[in-house]
Design an enzyme around this catalytic site. Structure first.
Site, PDB file in Angstrom:
ATOM      1  N   CYS A  73      40.754  48.813  36.239  1.00  0.00           N
ATOM      2  CA  CYS A  73      42.202  49.049  36.216  1.00  0.00           C
ATOM      3  C   CYS A  73      42.420  50.524  35.909  1.00  0.00           C
ATOM      4  O   CYS A  73      42.168  50.975  34.789  1.00  0.00           O
ATOM      5  CB  CYS A  73      42.863  48.174  35.160  1.00  0.00           C
ATOM      6  SG  CYS A  73      44.635  48.492  34.959  1.00  0.00           S
ATOM      7  N   HIS A 168      40.814  46.073  48.191  1.00  0.00           N
ATOM      8  CA  HIS A 168      42.200  46.372  48.560  1.00  0.00           C
ATOM      9  C   HIS A 168      42.366  46.303  50.068  1.00  0.00           C
ATOM     10  O   HIS A 168      41.432  46.606  50.824  1.00  0.00           O
ATOM     11  CB  HIS A 168      42.602  47.770  48.080  1.00  0.00           C
ATOM     12  CG  HIS A 168      42.623  47.921  46.596  1.00  0.00           C
ATOM     13  ND1 HIS A 168      43.752  47.694  45.842  1.00  0.00           N
ATOM     14  CD2 HIS A 168      41.648  48.260  45.728  1.00  0.00           C
ATOM     15  CE1 HIS A 168      43.456  47.893  44.566  1.00  0.00           C
ATOM     16  NE2 HIS A 168      42.197  48.239  44.463  1.00  0.00           N
ATOM     17  N   GLU A 217      48.933  42.275  43.370  1.00  0.00           N
ATOM     18  CA  GLU A 217      47.613  42.264  42.753  1.00  0.00           C
ATOM     19  C   GLU A 217      47.066  40.850  42.634  1.00  0.00           C
ATOM     20  O   GLU A 217      47.768  39.940  42.185  1.00  0.00           O
ATOM     21  CB  GLU A 217      47.661  42.905  41.365  1.00  0.00           C
ATOM     22  CG  GLU A 217      47.912  44.402  41.375  1.00  0.00           C
ATOM     23  CD  GLU A 217      47.510  45.054  40.076  1.00  0.00           C
ATOM     24  OE1 GLU A 217      46.337  44.923  39.678  1.00  0.00           O
ATOM     25  OE2 GLU A 217      48.377  45.687  39.445  1.00  0.00           O
ATOM     26  N   CYS A 226      49.543  50.152  40.297  1.00  0.00           N
ATOM     27  CA  CYS A 226      48.130  49.769  40.315  1.00  0.00           C
ATOM     28  C   CYS A 226      47.324  51.032  40.572  1.00  0.00           C
ATOM     29  O   CYS A 226      47.459  51.646  41.641  1.00  0.00           O
ATOM     30  CB  CYS A 226      47.867  48.722  41.394  1.00  0.00           C
ATOM     31  SG  CYS A 226      46.120  48.295  41.593  1.00  0.00           S
ATOM     32  N   GLY A 229      44.838  50.620  43.317  1.00  0.00           N
ATOM     33  CA  GLY A 229      45.625  50.494  44.543  1.00  0.00           C
ATOM     34  C   GLY A 229      46.127  51.835  45.032  1.00  0.00           C
ATOM     35  O   GLY A 229      46.117  52.119  46.241  1.00  0.00           O
TER      36      GLY A 229
END
Length: 291
Positions: A73, A168, A217, A226, A229
């Site tokens: 993260c 992703h 997510e 994110c 992301g």
């Protein structure tokens, strides 16, 4: 059990942070599921435990709102840097952090004794479909059409698959405000093409140096930002000549605020953005969750 926690966020991507330097939480996935519901509990995108490490300064374990454990993260790593510096767990302004997707280096910007923003070396984007992982005939899925069942019909969605330690799928839209983020994001997340599920980014190009995105997510639903992301978005934009350029920061705007991404000529993606403490608290965790 009483749980002492700190609520923090990076561009609205919020987690409950717990100091686990002396002892790991029992059943952290269930605790994450318990503290995450909006209106019914603390409310967050999940739980992040700050732990000791044998190979880095600290170790991160992060859990999504559905109790599943995540590998990485980006926004969470910046908040960990703020947590450990502001609370005196380190006096260094550059730390290493062990994650399930590798060791990350984080540089902090300190103002008046507190961390205001941080820059994370997120490592190298992975386009190899086997490593993402993605069940795809080609070595890469770059600006390709995938087929999903959407609202009872088979539809094709064009996009790019990339991993930043977690998978992703990045797709362009004319307007992020009207994009079917929840409906289509949920379908792509659970597509059999992605055996470990996938995060989905819906991207609108504003100009050469600025893009907007919304993100669905895996395990948490739509979030305000994110970090991984945003890295996937920047990689897609730069490598396809759509926005940004190598060795220069691209503005990537999430619902919760602005992130800046630099895809360097060394192949590493640098993520820069704010880290904020919201409040600290204590709550009772039911005993049955701990078993």
């Amino acid at each position: 059990m009483k749980l002492r926690f700190t609520k923090m966020h990076g561009c609205g991507n919020d987690y409950v942070y717990v100091n686990c330097m002396e002892k790991m939480l029992p059943n952290p996935g269930k605790i994450s599921e318990y503290v995450s519901p909006r209106h019914l509990s603390v409310g967050s995108d999940g739980l992040i435990c700050i732990c000791p490490s044998k190979v880095a300064d600290f170790r991160m374990r992060m859990f999504n709102a559905d109790a599943s454990e995540g590998k990485m993260c980006g926004n969470g790593t910046r908040c960990i840097a703020k947590y450990v510096y502001d609370k005196g767990l380190t006096d260094k302004t550059e730390i290493t952090l062990e994650t399930l997707s590798g060791i990350k280096t984080i540089r902090m910007k300190v103002v008046d004794g507190k961390v205001r923003e941080a820059t994370v070396d997120m490592g190298e984007p992975i386009a190899d479909t086997k490593r993402i992982p993605m069940d795809w005939p080609g070595a890469e899925c770059r600006n390709e059409e995938i087929e999903v069942l959407f609202q009872g019909k088979k539809v094709k969605v064009r996009g790019t698959a990339v991993s930043m330690g977690n998978p992703h799928f990045v797709t362009l839209v004319p307007d992020v405000e009207t994009a079917p983020v929840e409906a289509l994001g949920r379908v792509i997340e659970h597509s059999p093409l992605f055996p470990e599920q996938v995060n989905v980014e819906f991207v609108q190009i504003v100009d050469r140096d600025h893009v907007k995105f919304r993100v669905w997510e895996r395990g948490s639903g739509e979030t305000y930002a994110c970090g991984t992301g945003a890295c996937a978005v920047a990689y897609t934009m730069v490598t396809q000549g759509l926005a940004g350029r190598r060795d220069s920061f691209l503005k990537v705007q999430a619902l919760g605020g602005m992130l800046e991404l630099n895809y360097g000529s060394d192949g590493h993606m640098m993520l820069r953005g704010p880290a904020e403490t919201v409040y600290e608290g204590e709550m009772e965790i039911p005993d049955e969750l701990l078993r």
